[in-house]
Design a protein around this motif. Structure first.
Motif, PDB file in Angstrom:
ATOM      1  N   PRO A 135       0.830  -1.214   0.000  1.00  0.00           N
ATOM      2  CA  PRO A 135       0.000   0.000   0.000  1.00  0.00           C
ATOM      3  C   PRO A 135       0.857   1.253   0.000  1.00  0.00           C
ATOM      4  CG  PRO A 135      -0.009  -1.031   2.168  1.00  0.00           C
ATOM      5  CD  PRO A 135       0.690  -1.988   1.251  1.00  0.00           C
ATOM      6  N   LEU A 136       0.363   2.293  -0.665  1.00  0.00           N
ATOM      7  CA  LEU A 136       1.085   3.562  -0.704  1.00  0.00           C
ATOM      8  C   LEU A 136       0.889   4.346   0.583  1.00  0.00           C
ATOM      9  CD1 LEU A 136       0.273   4.758  -4.340  1.00  0.00           C
ATOM     10  CD2 LEU A 136       2.168   3.343  -3.541  1.00  0.00           C
ATOM     11  N   ALA A 173      -0.823   5.569 -19.202  1.00  0.00           N
ATOM     12  CA  ALA A 173      -1.403   6.513 -18.240  1.00  0.00           C
ATOM     13  C   ALA A 173      -1.967   5.781 -17.026  1.00  0.00           C
ATOM     14  CB  ALA A 173      -2.494   7.337 -18.922  1.00  0.00           C
ATOM     15  N   LEU A 174      -1.189   4.862 -16.472  1.00  0.00           N
ATOM     16  CA  LEU A 174      -1.661   4.080 -15.336  1.00  0.00           C
ATOM     17  C   LEU A 174      -1.390   4.788 -14.017  1.00  0.00           C
ATOM     18  CD1 LEU A 174      -0.482   0.477 -16.305  1.00  0.00           C
ATOM     19  CD2 LEU A 174      -2.644   1.614 -16.842  1.00  0.00           C
ATOM     20  N   ARG A 175      -2.237   4.505 -13.044  1.00  0.00           N
ATOM     21  CA  ARG A 175      -2.001   4.969 -11.683  1.00  0.00           C
ATOM     22  C   ARG A 175      -2.572   3.942 -10.715  1.00  0.00           C
ATOM     23  NH1 ARG A 175      -6.304   9.899 -10.437  1.00  0.00           N
ATOM     24  NH2 ARG A 175      -8.207   8.724 -10.872  1.00  0.00           N
ATOM     25  N   PHE A 176      -2.019   3.910  -9.519  1.00  0.00           N
ATOM     26  CA  PHE A 176      -2.521   2.998  -8.500  1.00  0.00           C
ATOM     27  C   PHE A 176      -3.904   3.459  -8.049  1.00  0.00           C
ATOM     28  CE2 PHE A 176       2.127   2.442  -8.001  1.00  0.00           C
ATOM     29  CZ  PHE A 176       2.186   1.077  -8.240  1.00  0.00           C
ATOM     30  N   ARG A 229      -5.503  -2.745  -7.416  1.00  0.00           N
ATOM     31  CA  ARG A 229      -6.214  -2.201  -8.565  1.00  0.00           C
ATOM     32  C   ARG A 229      -5.433  -1.032  -9.161  1.00  0.00           C
ATOM     33  NH1 ARG A 229     -12.250  -0.810  -7.002  1.00  0.00           N
ATOM     34  NH2 ARG A 229     -11.115   0.505  -5.515  1.00  0.00           N
ATOM     35  N   LEU A 230      -5.630  -0.843 -10.453  1.00  0.00           N
ATOM     36  CA  LEU A 230      -5.057   0.296 -11.156  1.00  0.00           C
ATOM     37  C   LEU A 230      -6.150   0.951 -11.981  1.00  0.00           C
ATOM     38  CD1 LEU A 230      -2.682  -2.254 -11.642  1.00  0.00           C
ATOM     39  CD2 LEU A 230      -1.408  -0.127 -11.822  1.00  0.00           C
ATOM     40  N   SER A 231      -5.913   2.190 -12.334  1.00  0.00           N
ATOM     41  CA  SER A 231      -6.849   2.878 -13.216  1.00  0.00           C
ATOM     42  C   SER A 231      -6.067   3.534 -14.344  1.00  0.00           C
ATOM     43  CB  SER A 231      -7.654   3.937 -12.454  1.00  0.00           C
ATOM     44  OG  SER A 231      -6.824   5.013 -12.062  1.00  0.00           O
TER      45      SER A 231
END
Length: 245
Positions: free
Chosen positions: A31-32, A188-191, A202-204
């Protein structure tokens, strides 16, 4: 904004080299943030920790065999004083420049405080945790962790100019997901947190707005550094750094 490096190593490169992200090996399932209550996994790189502990032991050695002078490089050196209460390490005298020194003189590790906590700190350097969490675990303040991390990273660069070992440091760094969206192929992925039921990462995709699990990418994900507190605070000046919006 994120920090980008002109090379995946710290060695100098041609000015015409293509700008590429600063790649480090992160665990995408960590986790971030800790505010969600998700436990932090043990992400220690034990090979790295063992290397650092050996190097630290050598640097803090009480051997009375004089090393080369850190001021002028001369080998015309002698033992000046043995370890005692005020000076826990032997000091040496250079007979060329006539200056005194010890094994830490001129290194980023000179005059570090709370030396008894350094072995425990070394084991946190490769962990994907924040400075605040590390400070809490060691019982020191945030500033101490920030200073130690920057100084150790600078020291690693002196020990190994290729920066292979320095790139294993993850303490305080925030990762950014790299790769193409499986739906629109945009980079263009992000957590995007974790699934509530399965716990899957998951990613968006910022481009198309889709949300998907890490397993859709085969369970593997390359990451770059999105935020480096040592660089942002000015404590560490990595070579050839370029800020990209």
């Amino acid at each position: 904004m994120c920090w980008m490096n002109r090379s995946s190593s710290c060695a100098g490169t041609n000015r015409k080299s293509q700008v590429t992200p600063t790649i480090r090996c992160f665990d995408p399932n960590a986790p971030l943030y800790t505010k969600g209550g998700r436990p932090l996994p043990d992400t220690e790189d034990r090979t790295f920790s063992a290397f650092v502990l050996r190097a630290l032991r050598d640097a803090r050695s009480k051997s009375e065999v004089p090393p080369a002078c850190p001021h002028c490089g001369s080998r015309e050196t002698i033992l000046a004083s043995r370890p005692h209460t005020r000076l826990p390490r032997p000091t040496f005298l250079c007979r060329d420049c006539w200056r005194r020194y010890n094994r830490l003189t001129g290194t980023p590790l000179a005059r570090l405080r709370h030396e008894t906590k350094l072995p425990a700190f070394v084991r946190l350097l490769s962990q994907q945790i924040s400075y605040a969490k590390a400070a809490d675990r060691l019982g020191v303040d945030y500033t101490a962790i920030a200073n130690w991390t920057a100084k150790f990273r600078a020291w690693f660069r002196e020990l190994d100019p290729t920066c292979e070992w320095e790139r294993r440091v993850r303490l305080g760094l925030k990762p950014r997901a790299l790769g193409a969206c499986p739906n629109c192929t945009a980079q263009a992925l992000r957590f995007y947190g974790f699934a509530s039921e399965s716990g899957d990462r998951r990613l968006s995709c910022v481009a198309c707005g889709s949300v998907f699990s890490l397993s859709k990418l085969g369970g593997e994900l390359q990451c770059a550094v999105s935020y480096d507190p040592a660089v942002a605070s000015g404590r560490l000046d990595l070579p050839r750094m370029q800020r990209v919006d």
